[in-house]
Every structure is written in C-alpha cells, then in structure tokens.
Design a protein around this motif. Structure first.
Motif, PDB file in Angstrom:
ATOM      1  N   LYS A  61       0.824  -1.202   0.000  1.00 36.11           N
ATOM      2  CA  LYS A  61       0.000   0.000   0.000  1.00 36.11           C
ATOM      3  C   LYS A  61       0.859   1.253   0.000  1.00 36.11           C
ATOM      4  O   LYS A  61       0.551   2.248  -0.674  1.00 36.11           O
ATOM      5  CB  LYS A  61      -0.927  -0.022   1.215  1.00 36.11           C
ATOM      6  N   PRO A  77      -6.874  -7.425   0.905  1.00 38.57           N
ATOM      7  CA  PRO A  77      -7.496  -8.004  -0.294  1.00 38.57           C
ATOM      8  C   PRO A  77      -8.231  -6.935  -1.095  1.00 38.57           C
ATOM      9  O   PRO A  77      -8.982  -6.129  -0.540  1.00 38.57           O
ATOM     10  CB  PRO A  77      -8.465  -9.037   0.278  1.00 38.57           C
ATOM     11  N   GLY A  78      -7.977  -6.894  -2.381  1.00 31.76           N
ATOM     12  CA  GLY A  78      -8.644  -5.935  -3.253  1.00 31.76           C
ATOM     13  C   GLY A  78      -7.944  -4.602  -3.372  1.00 31.76           C
ATOM     14  O   GLY A  78      -8.311  -3.787  -4.234  1.00 31.76           O
ATOM     15  N   ASP A  79      -6.968  -4.334  -2.513  1.00 36.79           N
ATOM     16  CA  ASP A  79      -6.237  -3.068  -2.610  1.00 36.79           C
ATOM     17  C   ASP A  79      -5.361  -3.053  -3.850  1.00 36.79           C
ATOM     18  O   ASP A  79      -4.840  -4.081  -4.287  1.00 36.79           O
ATOM     19  CB  ASP A  79      -5.353  -2.855  -1.378  1.00 36.79           C
ATOM     20  N   GLU A  80      -5.186  -1.888  -4.392  1.00 38.88           N
ATOM     21  CA  GLU A  80      -4.285  -1.729  -5.512  1.00 38.88           C
ATOM     22  C   GLU A  80      -2.849  -1.617  -5.008  1.00 38.88           C
ATOM     23  O   GLU A  80      -2.597  -1.372  -3.837  1.00 38.88           O
ATOM     24  CB  GLU A  80      -4.664  -0.485  -6.325  1.00 38.88           C
TER      25      GLU A  80
END
Length: 411
Positions: free
Chosen positions: A46, A62-65
């Motif tokens: 992140k 989960p799902g973070d860019e």
C-alpha cells in the motif's frame, strides 16, 4: 591456501546475506506455534518509504491496488521482501525501495546450489551470511511479545542455518553465523555454547545495544554472553544497522545521506568497546564490524589513545582500561570492507591482521560479480602475502576454517 583460478587467492567473504526461504520457521516450530510464528503471505504494497534512516512499509489488504510482494508476518510485524534485500543482477538504476516476490529475486539469494554457482562466478571460496527477516542481530525476536515463541524462533533459525544453509549441500562453502536471544544474557550464553558445540564460530550482536533498549557493553550485563564467546572462541559479529538505526542527519534526509554514513555506528561502537574494559575482562574475545569499511579506523585509534593517555584520570576508564586502545584493537578487533581504497592505502595504521574482505551479496552495495576485480585494483600496491591475508587468510584464522577456506562442519 585455495585458489579458484589464476594467481589471485580465493575470497573468503565475511559479510554476505541469506534471504530465508518461506519454510524456515513453519517447518521447525512446534505445531501450536506454526500459525503464529514467522510465515510468508503475498499481498499488495500500500505504501513504502525509506526517509531519515527509517524504513516504513504498509501492507495492503485483499482488493487493494498496488504492486504485489511477499511479506513476512509475525505478531504485529508485516515486513515485505524488497529489492534492497536482493539487488544483484539488476541495473543500479533499477534498484529502488520497492517490494518484490521470491520469483523476482536472483535464486542465489535463498537457494544453496544457486548461491554456490554465484560464488563461483565471483571468485568466492566461502561466505559468512547475515540474516534478513530476523534483521542483522535477531532484533526482530528481541522485540516480540511472546518470549517463549521468540526463543524457539531463534533456535529454529540457528538449526536451519547449521543444518540446511550450511549443511552437506553447501560443501563447507557456507560458514554458519547464528543468533542469540538478546533479551537474556544467560540464555544468550547457552545458545552460544549450544552452537559452538556443533562447530559454529561466529554469532550476531548489536553494534549499539542501548538503541535496542538493551544494556551497554560498559556494565556487566553482557558478561555471561561475552564469557561464553571468549571460552568457545566465538567471534562477535556486528553488522551496520544492527542497532536498528542507520545513521542520518534529519527526518527528511534522503536515504543517500545514511548510505554515505553507514560506517558511523561502527565508529561509535568501536569507541564503546575499546573503552569498556571488556577486552581486559575477556582476553580471548574477538569482534568484527561487517560492512563498516576501514578507512575511518586510524583516526579513531589515534584519538582513543590520546584520550586514554591524557584524560583517563577523569574519563572514567583508569581502573578498567590498562593498555592503549590501539593495542586492544590489534588483539581483538577486525574491520571488514568491500570497497575502500583509502583504507587500503593506510593499511599500516590499521594492521594487516585486522582487516577482512567481503562481497555483500546480494545487497545493493555488493561488488558481485566483480569482487575479484575490485580487490585486484585496490590492492595492486600490496605484496602478494598481504593480499592473501586480507582476502582469505585472516578470515581462515579467525573463523577456524580449513586451509582451503572451508567450514569443517559440525564438531
């Protein structure tokens, strides 16, 4: 002594690094701790910065860019593998503070056969390797809340180091370097003795223990540990950054400032040791400074001798330090370098017997695969017998290696 090819002696590197494979702890901890001990997960990065001497990574969910990296997870710690952990084989312009996966590393970073192949390329006979996830003296475990688990983690790492990293596949070419539980000097002494009994001759320690909230070397808090090292012939190996603080000047200083000043903690640490009385108390003790370079040493010895001669009456050392610090250095201390032409031009002021060579594989400062060429260029003015001592002979004597520069294996 062994020569891999030509007339230049084979290198015994006293400062390389291993990137621990994912199973080091999950394969060795008791079943009840396998889900809470160190383990690897893959997750996005992140945020990550390295400013003012402080490394600050933030793991995404989960799902973070964000770019994906392999992360070590242990208690509240989330530590990604980074390009700085394994930079060899990359263009210098491509080495950045960024997270990576194992697949993005050169395999020699964590695989024994690949490491030996890369050592062959670099004219290296054998290598002493510092840890990565535990950090340079195992402070990761010293900071942990669960002391029972932390002690098991230290022992598991040491078992992996001796039995696998330096095991039969290594053919004696990887030299064991172990950890101790820093939070308890008696436990540390016991771990030194446990590993010395199986042929280990070097142990990691902090350059400035008070930075870790631990006792300094000026009192008697480390006596059980230092006595064990003295009695077993175990070298105390201190790597730059083993106090968890890299030198810097300000909170907004770029990492290049700290990289220029990496020797500074070694400089402070050497003053501590020379004026602590530890060498008087433990006459067989030997210490070494990994990646500290050597060009700064002559002045510190000159200054310490002046202070000992002129200021010891009020300086608090008259009853503890009975010989000039430069004499203590000559008997007890070893500086390590990989690129220090200035230091080599002033070798007489340091001592031929007090200098060791290193390659720093696989870090960003590493001279791989040109360590031999660097050594030949910077040592061209030295006699062949002096080159041989620096490149391999001193390390062979210090670490109890065979004449060919190999670890003889478990006792």
């Amino acid at each position: 002594m062994a020569r891999l090819s030509g007339s230049f002696p084979a290198i015994v590197s006293v400062d390389d690094h291993t990137v621990e494979p994912p199973g080091v702890w999950t394969d060795r901890l008791p079943a009840k701790f396998r889900d809470s001990g160190p383990r690897v997960v893959r997750a996005p990065v992140k945020d990550m910065s390295f400013v003012g001497g402080r490394f600050s990574p933030v793991m995404g969910g989960p799902g973070d860019e964000g770019p994906v990296a392999d992360w070590w997870i242990y208690e509240d710690l989330c530590r990604p593998l980074t390009r700085l952990d394994s930079a060899v084989g990359c263009s210098r312009d491509d080495v950045r503070v960024e997270g990576i996966t194992y697949e993005a590393m050169r395999p020699g970073s964590y695989s024994v056969p690949d490491r030996l192949a890369d050592m062959d390329v670099n004219h290296v006979r054998s290598a002493l390797c510092f840890p990565t996830f535990p950090r340079f003296c195992g402070q990761t475990f010293a900071e942990a809340a669960d002391r029972e688990l932390a002690l098991l983690c230290v022992r598991a790492y040491n078992d992996w180091m001796v039995e696998e990293w330096c095991g039969p596949r290594a053919q004696g070419r990887l030299i064991p370097l172990t950890l101790v539980p820093l939070w308890d000097a008696e436990l540390a002494a016991a771990e030194v003795r446990r590993n010395a009994a199986r042929g280990v001759r070097a142990v990691c320690f902090s350059e400035i223990p008070p930075h870790l909230g631990l006792p300094s070397v000026h009192g008697d808090g480390w006596d059980p540990f230092l006595r064990a090292c003295d009695e077993t012939g175990t070298v105390v190996a201190m790597h730059i950054g083993s106090s968890s603080r890299m030198p810097s000047t300000s909170a907004d200083a770029p990492a290049a400032v700290g990289s220029t000043l990496t020797f500074a903690n070694c400089c402070f640490s050497l003053a501590d040791w020379l004026l602590s009385g530890a060498f008087e108390k433990f006459p067989g003790l030997r210490i070494m400074y990994a990646e500290g370079q050597i060009g700064w040493i002559p002045y510190i010895l000159e200054r310490a001798d002046t202070v000992w001669r002129e200021n010891r009456g009020w300086g608090g050392i008259a009853d503890r330090v009975r010989r000039p610090p430069s004499e203590l250095f000559a008997r007890h201390v070893h500086g390590c370098f990989f690129d220090d032409a200035f230091g080599l031009r002033n070798l007489d002021a340091i001592g031929v017997g007090n200098v060791l060579y290193e390659t720093d594989y696989p870090h960003s400062d590493s001279t791989w695969p040109h360590s031999r060429e660097v050594a030949e260029r910077q040592m061209a003015h030295l006699a062949p017998e002096v080159v041989e001592r620096i490149v391999c002979g001193n390390a062979i004597e210090l670490l109890g290696l065979t004449e060919d520069g190999l670890w003889p294996g478990p006792s």
